[in-house]
Motif scaffolding. Structure first.
Motif, PDB file in Angstrom:
ATOM      1  N   LYS A 175     -30.948  16.983  -2.859  1.00 25.06           N
ATOM      2  CA  LYS A 175     -30.143  17.059  -4.074  1.00 25.06           C
ATOM      3  C   LYS A 175     -30.234  15.700  -4.762  1.00 25.06           C
ATOM      4  O   LYS A 175     -30.150  14.660  -4.106  1.00 25.06           O
ATOM      5  CB  LYS A 175     -28.681  17.391  -3.752  1.00 25.06           C
ATOM      6  N   PHE A 177     -29.292  13.398  -8.573  1.00 26.57           N
ATOM      7  CA  PHE A 177     -28.537  13.374  -9.832  1.00 26.57           C
ATOM      8  C   PHE A 177     -28.701  12.044 -10.537  1.00 26.57           C
ATOM      9  O   PHE A 177     -29.022  11.011  -9.939  1.00 26.57           O
ATOM     10  CB  PHE A 177     -27.049  13.632  -9.579  1.00 26.57           C
ATOM     11  N   ILE A 190     -20.953  13.773 -13.483  1.00 23.87           N
ATOM     12  CA  ILE A 190     -22.285  14.373 -13.467  1.00 23.87           C
ATOM     13  C   ILE A 190     -22.256  15.686 -14.242  1.00 23.87           C
ATOM     14  O   ILE A 190     -21.354  16.501 -14.048  1.00 23.87           O
ATOM     15  CB  ILE A 190     -22.770  14.636 -12.036  1.00 23.87           C
ATOM     16  N   SER A 192     -24.669  19.191 -15.580  1.00 21.67           N
ATOM     17  CA  SER A 192     -25.698  20.040 -14.971  1.00 21.67           C
ATOM     18  C   SER A 192     -27.108  19.602 -15.336  1.00 21.67           C
ATOM     19  O   SER A 192     -28.041  19.782 -14.556  1.00 21.67           O
ATOM     20  CB  SER A 192     -25.475  21.507 -15.375  1.00 21.67           C
ATOM     21  N   PHE A 195     -28.580  16.991 -12.856  1.00 25.30           N
ATOM     22  CA  PHE A 195     -28.396  17.330 -11.447  1.00 25.30           C
ATOM     23  C   PHE A 195     -29.362  18.428 -11.041  1.00 25.30           C
ATOM     24  O   PHE A 195     -29.543  19.420 -11.761  1.00 25.30           O
ATOM     25  CB  PHE A 195     -26.961  17.800 -11.222  1.00 25.30           C
ATOM     26  N   THR A 196     -29.988  18.253  -9.894  1.00 21.61           N
ATOM     27  CA  THR A 196     -30.807  19.299  -9.279  1.00 21.61           C
ATOM     28  C   THR A 196     -30.215  19.615  -7.918  1.00 21.61           C
ATOM     29  O   THR A 196     -30.164  18.752  -7.037  1.00 21.61           O
ATOM     30  CB  THR A 196     -32.266  18.840  -9.119  1.00 21.61           C
ATOM     31  N   SER A 197     -29.738  20.846  -7.756  1.00 25.44           N
ATOM     32  CA  SER A 197     -29.023  21.211  -6.534  1.00 25.44           C
ATOM     33  C   SER A 197     -29.954  21.488  -5.366  1.00 25.44           C
ATOM     34  O   SER A 197     -29.536  21.401  -4.214  1.00 25.44           O
ATOM     35  CB  SER A 197     -28.139  22.433  -6.781  1.00 25.44           C
ATOM     36  N   TYR A 218     -32.627  13.834 -18.535  1.00 23.01           N
ATOM     37  CA  TYR A 218     -31.171  13.680 -18.643  1.00 23.01           C
ATOM     38  C   TYR A 218     -30.759  13.311 -20.066  1.00 23.01           C
ATOM     39  O   TYR A 218     -31.258  12.338 -20.633  1.00 23.01           O
ATOM     40  CB  TYR A 218     -30.707  12.609 -17.662  1.00 23.01           C
ATOM     41  N   LEU A 314     -21.679  17.116  -4.448  1.00 25.54           N
ATOM     42  CA  LEU A 314     -22.291  17.061  -5.773  1.00 25.54           C
ATOM     43  C   LEU A 314     -22.085  18.350  -6.551  1.00 25.54           C
ATOM     44  O   LEU A 314     -21.865  18.319  -7.763  1.00 25.54           O
ATOM     45  CB  LEU A 314     -23.784  16.750  -5.649  1.00 25.54           C
ATOM     46  N   ASP A 315     -22.167  19.490  -5.882  1.00 29.70           N
ATOM     47  CA  ASP A 315     -21.955  20.770  -6.575  1.00 29.70           C
ATOM     48  C   ASP A 315     -20.541  20.834  -7.161  1.00 29.70           C
ATOM     49  O   ASP A 315     -20.356  21.292  -8.294  1.00 29.70           O
ATOM     50  CB  ASP A 315     -22.187  21.933  -5.609  1.00 29.70           C
ATOM     51  N   VAL A 318     -20.271  18.542 -10.333  1.00 28.01           N
ATOM     52  CA  VAL A 318     -20.782  19.193 -11.535  1.00 28.01           C
ATOM     53  C   VAL A 318     -19.823  20.284 -11.997  1.00 28.01           C
ATOM     54  O   VAL A 318     -19.560  20.440 -13.194  1.00 28.01           O
ATOM     55  CB  VAL A 318     -22.191  19.767 -11.270  1.00 28.01           C
TER      56      VAL A 318
END
Length: 342
Positions: A175, A177, A190, A192, A195-197, A218, A314-315, A318
């Motif tokens: 993950k 960000f 952060i 979306s 951010f890369t989940s 970004y 992190l999820d 976001v």
């Protein structure tokens, strides 16, 4: 591969992926003098702080059991990210990484196989950490929102529990960000698009390319404008009470009904913290009339999120941004998030 801390006292303008025709950098500032803040952990929960050198010297590297191929180690992920930051922000001041780990996996060397645990010597013990999160601040790129200084930052999460280490080597998951950190409270901000989940990579070069892709994609100016807009709208005490109550009900709704509502990832433990901090947080509490602006609501959510485990952190960060923006849209007449305030 390890990079040292970079200082550039001659920085007068921003040289970053945010320059150029795609996006103006005028909203970002380069302070003439760096302000000093008390740096609190960006995540707490069950994590501990470690240095990059400790990861490199004191931790073994997990392998894929069926072919004994090594994983991309935590320290390699951090060092590759440092290289990407230096490439993208070469003229900026770059801090050393802040690293948090959890879920220690213990082992022992073969020559200590018959010893009891209390008899083990230091050199006979092995360890690695199942989960790791890190951030790297770029303190020469800042903005102010509602009297709070925000600093640009980059970071990531690695959780070996998301890999099948009992199989052959396959694409590995990370993950990553890029966003901002509120230096008043060290909460992460952060969106979306920063951010890369689940960044799935097969090797070092692919990991580096995907990190740079996120950095260059970004939209910093849009993110900052959206956060600034939050300070212009407020919830009444009644609306905030409705929000807390409905958020508690949300996780117990019938599945079909919950599907019809926007996603809200915060559990009762976080909502308890948010309710308490509505009264007690020195920086983001209600005003004397019981009203609270959405910037403060957002920071109550991101502060409560510090109690999350690394793999969910992190999820939820976001989701806090998306959810608070949804509340703002509801105040402007959009009914999508109306259930939470009615």
């Amino acid at each position: 591969m390890e990079l040292v801390k970079v200082h550039n006292s001659q920085v007068n303008s921003i040289s970053s992926p945010f320059d150029g025709t795609r996006q103006s950098s005028s909203i970002l500032e380069v302070p003439s003098k760096r302000e000093e803040y008390k740096i609190n952990p960006f995540i707490e929960a069950n994590t501990d702080s470690v240095s990059l050198s400790k990861l490199k010297q004191d931790c073994v590297i997990p392998v894929f059991a069926k072919d004994n191929e090594k994983t991309i180690a935590h320290q390699e992920f951090i060092e590759i990210t440092q290289e990407c930051i230096s490439n993208a922000f070469g003229n900026q001041e770059i801090d050393l990484p802040e690293i948090r780990v959890s879920h220690q996996i213990k082992g022992r060397t073969p020559d200590a196989i018959y010893k009891s645990a209390k008899e083990l010597l230091a050199h006979e013990k092995t360890q690695y950490f199942e989960r790791m999160a890190f951030v790297v601040r770029i303190p020469s790129i800042t903005e102010s929102i509602n009297g709070n200084t925000l600093s640009l930052m980059v970071g990531g999460v690695r959780a070996y529990n998301n890999e099948n280490l009992y199989s052959k080597k396959s694409h590995e998951k990370f993950k990553f960000f890029i966003g901002f950190q509120n230096m008043v409270c060290c909460n992460l901000c952060i969106s979306s698009d920063g951010f890369t989940s689940e960044m799935r990579v097969g090797g070092y070069e692919e990991l580096q390319n995907k990190i740079l892709e996120v950095i260059h994609g970004y939209e910093a100016e849009s993110h900052l404008k959206a956060m600034k807009a939050l300070s212009q709208q407020s919830l009444t005490e009644h609306q905030f009470a409705q929000l807390i109550g409905k958020a508690r009900l949300y996780n117990y709704l019938p599945k079909e009904q919950r599907k019809e509502l926007p996603q809200m990832d915060f559990a009762d433990r976080q909502m308890n913290t948010i309710a308490k901090d509505y009264y007690e947080d020195k920086s983001f509490c209600k005003d004397e009339n019981g009203n609270i602006n959405l910037w403060n609501v957002y920071n109550l959510f991101t502060s409560a999120n510090k109690s999350s485990y690394i793999d969910a952190f992190l999820d939820r960060t976001v989701n806090a941004f998306d959810f608070t923006n949804g509340l703002a849209q509801t105040l402007n007449g959009d009914s999508k998030y109306h259930w939470f305030l009615s």
